[in-house]
Design a protein around this motif. Structure first.
Motif, PDB file in Angstrom:
ATOM      1  N   ASP A  92      39.332   9.764  29.910  1.00 29.41           N
ATOM      2  CA  ASP A  92      40.487   8.947  29.513  1.00 29.41           C
ATOM      3  C   ASP A  92      41.164   9.509  28.274  1.00 29.41           C
ATOM      4  OD1 ASP A  92      40.040   7.168  31.609  1.00 29.41           O
ATOM      5  OD2 ASP A  92      38.666   5.968  30.408  1.00 29.41           O
ATOM      6  N   GLU A  93      41.397  10.814  28.278  1.00 32.16           N
ATOM      7  CA  GLU A  93      42.110  11.452  27.185  1.00 32.16           C
ATOM      8  C   GLU A  93      42.834  12.695  27.691  1.00 32.16           C
ATOM      9  OE1 GLU A  93      39.329  12.587  24.170  1.00 32.16           O
ATOM     10  OE2 GLU A  93      38.415  14.160  25.388  1.00 32.16           O
ATOM     11  N   LEU A  94      43.861  13.067  26.956  1.00 33.32           N
ATOM     12  CA  LEU A  94      44.584  14.305  27.194  1.00 33.32           C
ATOM     13  C   LEU A  94      44.155  15.295  26.123  1.00 33.32           C
ATOM     14  CD1 LEU A  94      46.879  15.970  28.578  1.00 33.32           C
ATOM     15  CD2 LEU A  94      48.459  14.906  26.942  1.00 33.32           C
ATOM     16  N   ALA A  95      43.680  16.471  26.548  1.00 32.55           N
ATOM     17  CA  ALA A  95      43.194  17.480  25.614  1.00 32.55           C
ATOM     18  C   ALA A  95      44.145  18.665  25.586  1.00 32.55           C
ATOM     19  CB  ALA A  95      41.796  17.940  26.008  1.00 32.55           C
ATOM     20  N   VAL A 108      44.101  13.192  22.567  1.00 27.18           N
ATOM     21  CA  VAL A 108      44.693  11.876  22.405  1.00 27.18           C
ATOM     22  C   VAL A 108      44.169  10.961  23.508  1.00 27.18           C
ATOM     23  CG1 VAL A 108      46.731  12.536  23.757  1.00 27.18           C
ATOM     24  CG2 VAL A 108      46.872  10.611  22.168  1.00 27.18           C
ATOM     25  N   GLY A 109      43.789   9.740  23.130  1.00 26.94           N
ATOM     26  CA  GLY A 109      43.293   8.787  24.098  1.00 26.94           C
ATOM     27  C   GLY A 109      44.390   8.269  25.020  1.00 26.94           C
ATOM     28  N   LEU A 110      44.034   8.027  26.277  1.00 28.44           N
ATOM     29  CA  LEU A 110      44.965   7.531  27.288  1.00 28.44           C
ATOM     30  C   LEU A 110      44.421   6.275  27.933  1.00 28.44           C
ATOM     31  CD1 LEU A 110      45.775  10.888  29.134  1.00 28.44           C
ATOM     32  CD2 LEU A 110      47.168   9.778  27.367  1.00 28.44           C
ATOM     33  N   ARG A 111      45.296   5.565  28.620  1.00 28.70           N
ATOM     34  CA  ARG A 111      44.839   4.441  29.427  1.00 28.70           C
ATOM     35  C   ARG A 111      44.023   4.961  30.612  1.00 28.70           C
ATOM     36  NH1 ARG A 111      49.589  -0.132  29.593  1.00 28.70           N
ATOM     37  NH2 ARG A 111      50.563   0.356  27.582  1.00 28.70           N
ATOM     38  N   ARG A 112      43.113   4.147  31.078  1.00 24.64           N
ATOM     39  CA  ARG A 112      42.269   4.560  32.191  1.00 24.64           C
ATOM     40  C   ARG A 112      43.128   4.829  33.436  1.00 24.64           C
ATOM     41  NH1 ARG A 112      36.932   1.458  34.703  1.00 24.64           N
ATOM     42  NH2 ARG A 112      35.990   3.367  35.558  1.00 24.64           N
ATOM     43  N   TRP A 113      42.712   5.843  34.192  1.00 21.86           N
ATOM     44  CA  TRP A 113      43.364   6.246  35.440  1.00 21.86           C
ATOM     45  C   TRP A 113      44.738   6.888  35.214  1.00 21.86           C
ATOM     46  CZ3 TRP A 113      39.409   6.163  38.355  1.00 21.86           C
ATOM     47  CH2 TRP A 113      38.537   5.078  38.389  1.00 21.86           C
ATOM     48  N   THR A 114      44.958   7.410  34.011  1.00 16.18           N
ATOM     49  CA  THR A 114      46.207   8.150  33.808  1.00 16.18           C
ATOM     50  C   THR A 114      46.178   9.428  34.626  1.00 16.18           C
ATOM     51  OG1 THR A 114      46.553   7.291  31.577  1.00 16.18           O
ATOM     52  CG2 THR A 114      47.666   9.351  32.123  1.00 16.18           C
ATOM     53  N   GLY A 115      47.217   9.636  35.418  1.00 18.28           N
ATOM     54  CA  GLY A 115      47.327  10.845  36.233  1.00 18.28           C
ATOM     55  C   GLY A 115      48.736  11.397  36.172  1.00 18.28           C
ATOM     56  N   HIS A 116      48.935  12.564  36.765  1.00 14.69           N
ATOM     57  CA  HIS A 116      50.154  13.380  36.694  1.00 14.69           C
ATOM     58  C   HIS A 116      50.251  13.998  35.298  1.00 14.69           C
ATOM     59  CE1 HIS A 116      51.404  12.155  40.591  1.00 14.69           C
ATOM     60  NE2 HIS A 116      51.971  11.024  40.267  1.00 14.69           N
ATOM     61  N   TYR A 132      49.073   3.196  38.307  1.00 12.64           N
ATOM     62  CA  TYR A 132      48.047   2.649  37.423  1.00 12.64           C
ATOM     63  C   TYR A 132      48.513   2.508  35.975  1.00 12.64           C
ATOM     64  CZ  TYR A 132      44.651   3.570  41.166  1.00 12.64           C
ATOM     65  OH  TYR A 132      43.970   3.579  42.356  1.00 12.64           O
ATOM     66  N   THR A 133      49.426   3.356  35.516  1.00 11.16           N
ATOM     67  CA  THR A 133      49.785   3.373  34.096  1.00 11.16           C
ATOM     68  C   THR A 133      51.282   3.595  33.912  1.00 11.16           C
ATOM     69  OG1 THR A 133      49.512   5.775  33.877  1.00 11.16           O
ATOM     70  CG2 THR A 133      47.552   4.404  33.512  1.00 11.16           C
ATOM     71  N   PRO A 134      51.802   3.318  32.719  1.00  7.98           N
ATOM     72  CA  PRO A 134      53.184   3.680  32.415  1.00  7.98           C
ATOM     73  C   PRO A 134      53.323   5.194  32.257  1.00  7.98           C
ATOM     74  CG  PRO A 134      52.308   2.068  30.836  1.00  7.98           C
ATOM     75  CD  PRO A 134      51.157   2.625  31.593  1.00  7.98           C
TER      76      PRO A 134
END
Length: 359
Positions: A92-95, A108-116, A132-134
């Motif tokens: 649940d993070e973007l590296a 940076v931390g992301l909301r769960r199930w962030t994709g694309h 799943y997310t904005p």
């Protein structure tokens, strides 16, 4: 391991040099490989392996430059200049890593199930996968969030263009252009057929300048021009197509058919030029054969063969190099990267092949 063709083969009044396909190097992945697990950057090849590691390799000889821990499996990975953006499934993070060393630049931390994950210069857009997310825009240099949409959104994989990002709901009949700096809607288009979607794969194809192609309906391709707001039908294939975006390779438009091969069309006027049957169905990219002997193409099928196609759309050679292929990528002039069921394999085509005495 070496696959040998039949040397020179005559095709009408043209000649096609297949020669030898040589294996430059091969590396075990200790997992089932896939196209999302590989990123090719400037002088460095990055692969996800052993379920939890990212490894930077020298693309010439496969030697290891760096090896770092990452999350289990990947949703997406993309090169942005000398940086590598990674979206694991489990953290649940973007590296953001340094491409040359593998060292962390930021996380940076992301909301769960962030994709694309779509990079546009100094900005990376994430979110919107399966609704799943904005959508969220992050600065590549610092990891700082530039903006985040107020609500969850379901979109096909976005594409950068026209001063923003193209987005659209799978199965919907509307494509929007949103501003890259604040996410507000700039333009919108109505499609003649529902927007096709294949989960995480590309949905839009850039074809030079300010033009994009998008798959919609069962067998159609539509052209969008963000700067003018024009939308027009381009190709009607007349046969069911896969849901992913067309491939623009070697000045031609390659439309994947469902389980049978490709419909190949002119990207300017949409004329269907020829069809090519490949069984088992081809995997990965269509690669232009750039060895200097003509404008041919290389495909790969699931059975482990590289398939050579001449400029007229005729299959002229099939060369077995492995047992099962999961994806195919261009590695450089006269070279391809083959992702197999459990290995990463670099192959040289024709006269550029490196002979290997293994059998």
């Amino acid at each position: 391991m070496v696959g040998r063709g039949n040397g020179w083969r005559g095709i009408g009044d043209a000649w096609w040099a297949v020669g030898v396909v040589g294996i430059g190097w091969e590396r075990p992945l200790h997992q089932a490989g896939s196209g999302v697990d590989v990123a090719v950057g400037s002088g460095t090849l990055v692969v996800h392996e052993r379920n939890t590691r990212l490894v930077g390799l020298d693309p010439e000889d496969g030697s290891v430059r760096w090896d770092v821990a990452t999350g289990r499996w990947l949703r997406a990975m993309s090169v942005a200049g000398q940086r590598l953006l990674v979206l694991p499934q489990s953290t649940d993070e973007l590296a953001c890593l340094d491409l040359a060393t593998g060292r962390d630049v930021w996380r940076v931390g992301l909301r769960r199930w962030t994709g694309h994950l779509v990079v546009d210069g100094d900005l990376v857009l994430v979110g919107g996968w399966r609704g799943y997310t904005p959508l969220r825009a992050v600065d590549v240099a610092t990891g700082r969030t530039l903006w985040e949409a107020e609500h969850d959104v379901r979109t096909v994989r976005p594409a950068a263009g026209g001063g923003g990002f193209l987005v659209g709901e799978p199965g919907g009949a509307r494509v929007r252009l949103i501003d890259r700096r604040d996410g507000r809607e700039l333009r919108a288009w109505s499609l003649p057929h529902p927007l096709a979607d294949h989960d995480h794969e590309a949905a839009f194809t850039a074809v030079g300048g300010d033009r994009f192609l998008v798959r919609c309906g069962e067998d159609a391709v539509v052209r969008i021009e963000p700067s003018t707001g024009a939308v027009s039908g381009l190709v009607l294939a007349g046969t069911p197509l896969v849901a992913s975006a067309p491939r623009h390779v070697g000045g031609l438009l390659w439309l994947g058919e469902r389980g049978t091969g490709f419909t190949v069309a002119d990207p300017h006027d949409g004329r269907v030029l020829w069809r090519i049957a490949v069984r088992p169905a081809p995997f990965g990219q269509v690669v232009a054969d750039d060895r200097g002997r003509g404008d041919g193409f290389v495909l790969a099928d699931a059975a482990g063969f590289l398939v050579f196609v001449d400029p007229r759309g005729q299959v002229v050679e099939r060369v077995g190099i492995t047992r099962r292929i999961r994806a195919l990528r261009r590695l450089g002039p006269g070279r391809v990267l083959v992702i197999t069921k459990g290995t990463l394999l670099a192959a040289a085509l024709g006269d550029g092949a490196r002979h290997d005495d293994r059998s």
